[in-house]
Design an enzyme around this catalytic site. Structure first.
Site, PDB file in Angstrom:
ATOM      1  CE  LYS A 108       4.920 -37.076 -43.558  1.00 26.19           C
ATOM      2  NZ  LYS A 108       4.673 -36.462 -42.235  1.00 26.19           N
ATOM      3  CG  ASP A 112       3.360 -33.353 -43.018  1.00 28.00           C
ATOM      4  OD1 ASP A 112       3.010 -33.807 -44.119  1.00 28.00           O
ATOM      5  OD2 ASP A 112       4.329 -33.797 -42.375  1.00 28.00           O
ATOM      6  CG  LEU A 131      11.465 -23.155 -39.482  1.00 28.24           C
ATOM      7  CD1 LEU A 131      10.636 -22.858 -38.227  1.00 28.24           C
ATOM      8  CD2 LEU A 131      11.693 -21.873 -40.288  1.00 28.24           C
ATOM      9  CE1 TYR A 152       6.769 -37.716 -38.068  1.00 29.74           C
ATOM     10  CE2 TYR A 152       4.974 -36.180 -38.419  1.00 29.74           C
ATOM     11  CZ  TYR A 152       6.155 -36.749 -38.833  1.00 29.74           C
ATOM     12  OH  TYR A 152       6.711 -36.335 -40.020  1.00 29.74           O
ATOM     13  CG  HIS A 155       7.311 -41.653 -42.623  1.00 26.95           C
ATOM     14  ND1 HIS A 155       6.663 -41.442 -41.429  1.00 26.95           N
ATOM     15  CD2 HIS A 155       8.176 -40.622 -42.747  1.00 26.95           C
ATOM     16  CE1 HIS A 155       7.127 -40.340 -40.869  1.00 26.95           C
ATOM     17  NE2 HIS A 155       8.045 -39.824 -41.650  1.00 26.95           N
ATOM     18  CD  GLN A 202       6.659 -34.370 -45.556  1.00 22.57           C
ATOM     19  OE1 GLN A 202       7.053 -34.661 -44.422  1.00 22.57           O
ATOM     20  NE2 GLN A 202       5.381 -34.206 -45.822  1.00 22.57           N
ATOM     21  CB  SER A 233      13.657 -30.391 -40.796  1.00 24.04           C
ATOM     22  OG  SER A 233      13.342 -31.482 -39.984  1.00 24.04           O
ATOM     23  CB  VAL A 238       2.316 -32.503 -35.658  1.00 26.21           C
ATOM     24  CG1 VAL A 238       1.355 -31.338 -35.790  1.00 26.21           C
ATOM     25  CG2 VAL A 238       1.919 -33.638 -36.587  1.00 26.21           C
TER      26      VAL A 238
HETATM   27  P1  A2P Z   1       8.939 -24.974 -30.860  1.00 27.83           P
HETATM   28  O1  A2P Z   1       7.985 -26.095 -31.168  1.00 27.83           O
HETATM   29  O2  A2P Z   1       9.426 -25.005 -29.455  1.00 27.83           O
HETATM   30  O3  A2P Z   1       8.454 -23.627 -31.312  1.00 27.83           O
HETATM   31  P2  A2P Z   1      11.368 -27.492 -38.159  1.00 27.83           P
HETATM   32  O4  A2P Z   1      10.004 -27.091 -38.570  1.00 27.83           O
HETATM   33  O5  A2P Z   1      12.453 -27.106 -39.084  1.00 27.83           O
HETATM   34  O6  A2P Z   1      11.449 -28.911 -37.726  1.00 27.83           O
HETATM   35  O7  A2P Z   1      11.786 -26.622 -36.906  1.00 27.83           O
HETATM   36  C1  A2P Z   1      11.031 -26.590 -35.851  1.00 27.83           C
HETATM   37  C2  A2P Z   1      11.865 -26.170 -34.658  1.00 27.83           C
HETATM   38  O8  A2P Z   1      12.041 -24.758 -34.658  1.00 27.83           O
HETATM   39  C3  A2P Z   1      11.105 -26.554 -33.479  1.00 27.83           C
HETATM   40  O9  A2P Z   1      11.997 -26.994 -32.504  1.00 27.83           O
HETATM   41  C4  A2P Z   1      10.375 -25.282 -33.065  1.00 27.83           C
HETATM   42  O10 A2P Z   1      10.304 -25.236 -31.675  1.00 27.83           O
HETATM   43  C5  A2P Z   1      11.288 -24.189 -33.597  1.00 27.83           C
HETATM   44  N1  A2P Z   1      10.540 -23.053 -34.191  1.00 27.83           N
HETATM   45  C6  A2P Z   1       9.416 -23.068 -34.917  1.00 27.83           C
HETATM   46  N2  A2P Z   1       9.071 -21.835 -35.321  1.00 27.83           N
HETATM   47  C7  A2P Z   1      10.007 -21.011 -34.825  1.00 27.83           C
HETATM   48  C8  A2P Z   1      10.214 -19.608 -34.889  1.00 27.83           C
HETATM   49  N3  A2P Z   1       9.366 -18.824 -35.524  1.00 27.83           N
HETATM   50  N4  A2P Z   1      11.305 -19.099 -34.249  1.00 27.83           N
HETATM   51  C9  A2P Z   1      12.171 -19.896 -33.594  1.00 27.83           C
HETATM   52  N5  A2P Z   1      12.020 -21.220 -33.497  1.00 27.83           N
HETATM   53  C10 A2P Z   1      10.960 -21.792 -34.120  1.00 27.83           C
END
Ligand code: A2P
Length: 275
Positions: A77, A47, A189, A52, A110, A160, A187, A22
Site C-alpha cells: 500500500k 497483505d 479478528l 508497517y 492506503h 480494504q 483487523s 502483517v
Molecule cells: P498474535 O500476533 O500475538 O497472534 P487482527 O487480524 O484482527 O488484527 O487480529 C490480530 C490479533 O489477534 C493479533 O494481536 C494476534 O496476535 C491475535 N490473533 C491472531 N490469531 C489469533 C487466534 N487464532 N487466537 C487468538 N488470537 C489471535
C-alpha cells in the site's frame, strides 16, 4: 471453498480468499518466520504495506519460503505522506525493492488523503505498465469512492477496510458490491487485544462447533463473501486461522453473528483521520 479458494477481481485476476496480515508484525525474524509458517500452512497471499515498516522482513520470508514468487499473491500500500509529497512512484519502487520482487499482485492507496484522486492516476499507470496486476483502495467510504470515480479511468478492483463482528460494515459492503469491488477485511479478528474474540456469543458458537473463536469469526467473514487478512506471529494461530474450510455456519448462526455489530472501530476513521 477450500484453502486454495480464490475470488475473481473485475479484471479477471484471482485473489486467494485468505491472506496473512502483517500490521504490527515487528520487523525482523519474527515477521520473516510468520511469512514462512503461513506459506508452509498453505497461505499464498500476504497483505503488506510500506507504513508497517516490515517490508524487508516480509521480503525475506517470501524469498526463503520455498514457493515460487509467481504462486504468491503479494499486496502492498502507498503511504499517506508519500502521496502528500508527490513521491508515489519513488515509494512504489522502494516497496518493490524492500519486498525483493519486480511486481505486485495488488497495490492499494492506503488512506483517502487530500490528493488521493491524483495518486490514483499513478496507480493506473503502474497497472497499465504491468508492474502491478491489480489496483485498489483502502479505508474508502462512499464520498471517497465518489471523489475517485469523478477522476478515475479504472474502477478500483478492491476496497480494504476494517471489518469484524463489532464493525460489520454492511452498507459499505453493499456499495462495493454494486460497484464491482472485492471487499477485504482488515483487523478481521477485531485487532490487537480487541474484545471480539472473547464475545460470549462467539465463544458459544465456538463451543458448539468445537472450534476456536477466531475460526468462527473468520468463517463468518468468508460466508459474507469477504477476503480475510488475519495477523498473527504465532505459528499455531497462523495454522489454525486457515482451518476454516471444513465446517459451515448455518443461516441462523450467521444471523447471530450479524447481530453483534456495534459500529465499534479499533483503528482510524476514514471520515476524520489525522495522519
Ligand atoms: P498474535 O500476533 O500475538 O497472534 P487482527 O487480524 O484482527 O488484527 O487480529 C490480530 C490479533 O489477534 C493479533 O494481536 C494476534 O496476535 C491475535 N490473533 C491472531 N490469531 C489469533 C487466534 N487464532 N487466537 C487468538 N488470537 C489471535
Amino acid at each position: 471453498m477450500d484453502i486454495h479458494s480464490k475470488k475473481k477481481l473485475s479484471n479477471g485476476v484471482e485473489i486467494p480468499v485468505t491472506g496473512l496480515g502483517v500490521y504490527l508484525s515487528p520487523a525482523g525474524e519474527v515477521t520473516a518466520d510468520s511469512v514462512r509458517w503461513a506459506v508452509e500452512a498453505g497461505y499464498r497471499h500476504i497483505d503488506a504495506a510500506a507504513v508497517y515498516g516490515n517490508e524487508e522482513s516480509v521480503g525475506e520470508g517470501i524469498r526463503t519460503c520455498g514457493v515460487p514468487r509467481e504462486q504468491l499473491f503479494i499486496t502492498s500500500k502507498l503511504w499517506n505522506d508519500d502521496m502528500r509529497k508527490g513521491r508515489q512512484r519513488e515509494a512504489f519502487q522502494e516497496t518493490l525493492k524492500k519486498l525483493g520482487t519486480d511486481y505486485l499482485d495488488l497495490y492499494l492507496i492506503h488512506w483517502p488523503v487530500e490528493n488521493h484522486a491524483e495518486s490514483w492516476h499513478v496507480l493506473e499507470d503502474l497497472y497499465r505498465s504491468g508492474l502491478v496486476r491489480a489496483i485498489g483502495v483502502s479505508n474508502y467510504h462512499r464520498q471517497h469512492l465518489d471523489e475517485l470515480a469523478a477522476e478515475a479511468e479504472i474502477v478500483p478492483m478492491v476496497n480494504q477496510f476494517e471489518c469484524h463482528p463489532y464493525l460489520s460494515q454492511e452498507p459499505l459492503m453493499e456499495l462495493c458490491r454494486e460497484r464491482g469491488m472485492v471487499c477485504e477485511a482488515y483487523s478481521p479478528l477485531g485487532g490487537q487485544n480487541g474484545p471480539v474474540l472473547s464475545d460470549p456469543g462467539i465463544l458459544k458458537l465456538a463451543q458448539d462447533h468445537g472450534r476456536t473463536a477466531a475460526q468462527i469469526v473468520l468463517r463468518w467473514h468468508l460466508q459474507k463473501g469477504r477476503v480475510v487478512l488475519p495477523k498473527s506471529n504465532h505459528r499455531e494461530r497462523i495454522c489454525s486461522n486457515l482451518e476454516i474450510f471444513d465446517f459451515e455456519l448455518s443461516a441462523a448462526e450467521m444471523e447471530t453473528m450479524d447481530h453483534l455489530n456495534q459500529d465499534l472501530r479499533t483503528g482510524g476513521n476514514p471520515d476524520c483521520f489525522d495522519f
